[in-house]
Enzyme design. Sequence first.
Site, PDB file in Angstrom:
ATOM      1  N   CYS A  76       0.646  -0.815   0.119  1.00  0.00           N
ATOM      2  CA  CYS A  76      -0.066   0.381   0.202  1.00  0.00           C
ATOM      3  C   CYS A  76       0.739   1.274   0.289  1.00  0.00           C
ATOM      4  CB  CYS A  76      -1.037  -0.181   1.487  1.00  0.00           C
ATOM      5  SG  CYS A  76      -1.197   1.421   2.103  1.00  0.00           S
ATOM      6  N   CYS A 156      -8.065  -0.769   7.798  1.00  0.00           N
ATOM      7  CA  CYS A 156      -6.768   0.527   7.520  1.00  0.00           C
ATOM      8  C   CYS A 156      -6.818  -0.119   9.030  1.00  0.00           C
ATOM      9  CB  CYS A 156      -7.061   1.415   7.426  1.00  0.00           C
ATOM     10  SG  CYS A 156      -5.594   2.651   7.421  1.00  0.00           S
ATOM     11  N   GLN A 280      -5.822  18.705  11.295  1.00  0.00           N
ATOM     12  CA  GLN A 280      -4.688  17.431  11.568  1.00  0.00           C
ATOM     13  C   GLN A 280      -5.553  16.349  12.013  1.00  0.00           C
ATOM     14  OE1 GLN A 280      -2.035  17.949  12.596  1.00  0.00           O
ATOM     15  NE2 GLN A 280      -1.180  20.739  12.835  1.00  0.00           N
ATOM     16  N   CYS A 402       7.473  19.431  10.232  1.00  0.00           N
ATOM     17  CA  CYS A 402       7.045  18.218   9.838  1.00  0.00           C
ATOM     18  C   CYS A 402       8.205  17.112   8.789  1.00  0.00           C
ATOM     19  CB  CYS A 402       5.498  18.061   8.502  1.00  0.00           C
ATOM     20  SG  CYS A 402       4.911  18.521   7.926  1.00  0.00           S
TER      21      CYS A 402
HETATM   22  N1  SAH Z   1      -0.555  25.139  12.126  1.00  0.00           N
HETATM   23  C1  SAH Z   1      -1.396  24.408  11.783  1.00  0.00           C
HETATM   24  C2  SAH Z   1      -1.483  24.395  10.182  1.00  0.00           C
HETATM   25  C3  SAH Z   1      -0.388  23.496   9.785  1.00  0.00           C
HETATM   26  S1  SAH Z   1      -0.060  23.094   7.948  1.00  0.00           S
HETATM   27  C4  SAH Z   1      -2.184  23.682  12.292  1.00  0.00           C
HETATM   28  O1  SAH Z   1      -1.737  23.204  13.150  1.00  0.00           O
HETATM   29  O2  SAH Z   1      -3.454  22.658  11.827  1.00  0.00           O
HETATM   30  C5  SAH Z   1       1.142  24.544   6.874  1.00  0.00           C
HETATM   31  C6  SAH Z   1      -0.479  25.475   6.782  1.00  0.00           C
HETATM   32  O3  SAH Z   1       0.459  26.687   5.612  1.00  0.00           O
HETATM   33  C7  SAH Z   1      -1.115  24.743   5.536  1.00  0.00           C
HETATM   34  O4  SAH Z   1      -2.651  25.472   6.158  1.00  0.00           O
HETATM   35  C8  SAH Z   1      -0.593  25.808   4.461  1.00  0.00           C
HETATM   36  O5  SAH Z   1      -1.933  26.217   3.341  1.00  0.00           O
HETATM   37  C9  SAH Z   1      -0.065  26.968   5.113  1.00  0.00           C
HETATM   38  N2  SAH Z   1       1.113  27.685   4.275  1.00  0.00           N
HETATM   39  C10 SAH Z   1       2.015  27.474   3.139  1.00  0.00           C
HETATM   40  N3  SAH Z   1       2.820  27.724   2.806  1.00  0.00           N
HETATM   41  C11 SAH Z   1       2.049  29.113   3.447  1.00  0.00           C
HETATM   42  C12 SAH Z   1       2.714  30.902   2.986  1.00  0.00           C
HETATM   43  N4  SAH Z   1       3.934  30.825   2.176  1.00  0.00           N
HETATM   44  N5  SAH Z   1       1.965  31.125   4.027  1.00  0.00           N
HETATM   45  C13 SAH Z   1       1.279  30.941   4.458  1.00  0.00           C
HETATM   46  N6  SAH Z   1       0.244  29.963   4.849  1.00  0.00           N
HETATM   47  C14 SAH Z   1       1.266  29.014   4.057  1.00  0.00           C
END
Ligand code: SAH
Length: 444
Positions: A76, A156, A280, A402
Site C-alpha cells: 500500500c 486499515c 490535523q 514536519c
Molecule cells: N498550524 C496549522 C496548519 C499547519 S499546515 C495546524 O496546526 O493545523 C501548514 C499551513 O501553512 C497550511 O495550512 C498551508 O496552507 C500554509 N502555508 C503554506 N505556505 C504558506 C505561505 N507561504 N504563507 C502562509 N501560509 C502558508
Amino acid sequence: MKNDHIIGVCTDLTSEGKGVIKLFNETIFVDALLLGEKAEVEIDYRSHGVAYAHIVNLIEKSPSRIEPLCPISTSCGGCSFQNTTYEYELAFKKKKVEDALHRIGHINHEVNDVIGMDNPYNYRNKIQVPFQRNGKDIIYGFYKAKTHKIIPIKECSIEDKRAASILSTIKDLMMSMHIEPYNEDNRSGVIRHVLIRTSYHYDEIMVVLVTNCDSFPSRNNFVKALSEKHSEITTVVQNINTRDTNVILGEKEKVLYGKGFIKDSILGINFNISSRSFFQVNPVQVERLYSKTFELAHLTKDDNLLDAYSGVGTIGMIASMWVKSVTCVELEKSAHRNAIRNAKENGITNISLINADCSEYLVNTDEKFDVVIMDAPRKGSTKEFLDALTTNSPSRIIYISCNPATLARDLTFLMDDYSIETIQPLDMFPRSFHVETIVSLARK
Ligand code: SAH
C-alpha cells in the site's frame, strides 16, 4: 545488473526507513529490512548510484521484527513500520531528526526522545478510499503504491475503527441499488471516492460521496438506507468531481443529510470541520503537540503572538486565552475562511486573521511580536521570512516542522540571533516514516 542477488547486513536506515546495506563498491536500499538484519536481497533497479532491492531470504532476523497487523502493508505504501516494534520506529524517528540537524544544519544540540502514542494504531480521523468495479464485484481500498490499481481492504489498521463497517455498507448498498463505481478509462460510473471524517471528542461522523455526476438514481434511498443502518453518521455530503484528475475532491457540494460538517475539539476549543477543511488527522497527538508547544512558548497576558502558517487557526485560537493578542497568517483562502468562522463561533475577539503569504506579511508588517509560533509546510519557510523574523526580534520562537531536512536548513538562518533551548520530536503519524519536531528558540 538487475536481478543480482547479494548477501549483506543492514547497518543504517534511509530517511524513509528502508534498510541500507553498504558494500565496498555499492550502497543498496532494501525494502522492509531492519537494522542489524542479514539477508539475501535481489536488486530491482539502480538509479543515481544507488541500488534498490527487496529481501528474498532473511538470514538473521532482528528481535524488533513483528508480524504486520495489516495484510497489505508491503504494497500500500502508507506505512513503513508495520513490521517493527513501536520502540524501533520511535528510535528511528529520533535518529532521523538528529541526523538531519547534524548533516544539514551542523546542529549538535541534544534531541529529546520522541513523544509517541500509547497505541500507535487506529488514530486517523480521516480516511479516503477509491471504489472500482472488479468483474461482478465492487472493490474499495488503497491504490498500490505508484499505480491506480486498487488493493481491496476491509480495514486499515491506522484508521478510526468506526470507518470500516460504514465502507462495507456503502459497498453493499452500491451493489444492491446498482450504483456503479467510477471507471477511470471511459469516465463513466458514479462513485469515485468515499471520504469519512470521524470526530474524536463528539459522536459525529461525516461521509462524503465523491461522485462523477450531479445526481444519480436512488440517491435519496441510498442516503436513507446508509444513515438508518449507521445512526452514528451525522452528516452525508455529495462532492461532485467530474474532472479527469487525481485530485480527490471537486469544487461543488450538496449536503444530502445533516449539517454538512462535524464538530471536534482540540484542548477544549471546538472546531467545525467540513469535507475540505484542513484538520490535523491524529486527534490524540495533536493535543500533545500543541500542549508541548504552549509549554515551550511560556505565553503570558502581555504577549503579542504570531501564529504563522496557521491553517484553520487552531494554534492561535487555543493560545488566545493566554495572550494579549494573536495574529494568524495563512495563505489558503478556504482555511482562512474556516478560521474566521471558528473564531466567531468560539467568541474569540483578541485575534486577527490574515489571508497572506507569511513572508510577505512579516516583511511588511509594523506589528512587533513577543512570541512567534511557526508551523511551516514540508518545504519549510523562506529566507525572507526568517530574515524578517530576526528583524522583528521576538523573544521566543517555536518552530514546528514536519520535515527535519527543511527544519535544519531554516534553523541555520536563526542561529546568529537565537539559541536552541529544546528539540522535541513527536510522532504524529505512527507506522509511517514521518516525524514532527518542535524546536524552541530564545533570543540571545
Ligand atoms: N498550524 C496549522 C496548519 C499547519 S499546515 C495546524 O496546526 O493545523 C501548514 C499551513 O501553512 C497550511 O495550512 C498551508 O496552507 C500554509 N502555508 C503554506 N505556505 C504558506 C505561505 N507561504 N504563507 C502562509 N501560509 C502558508
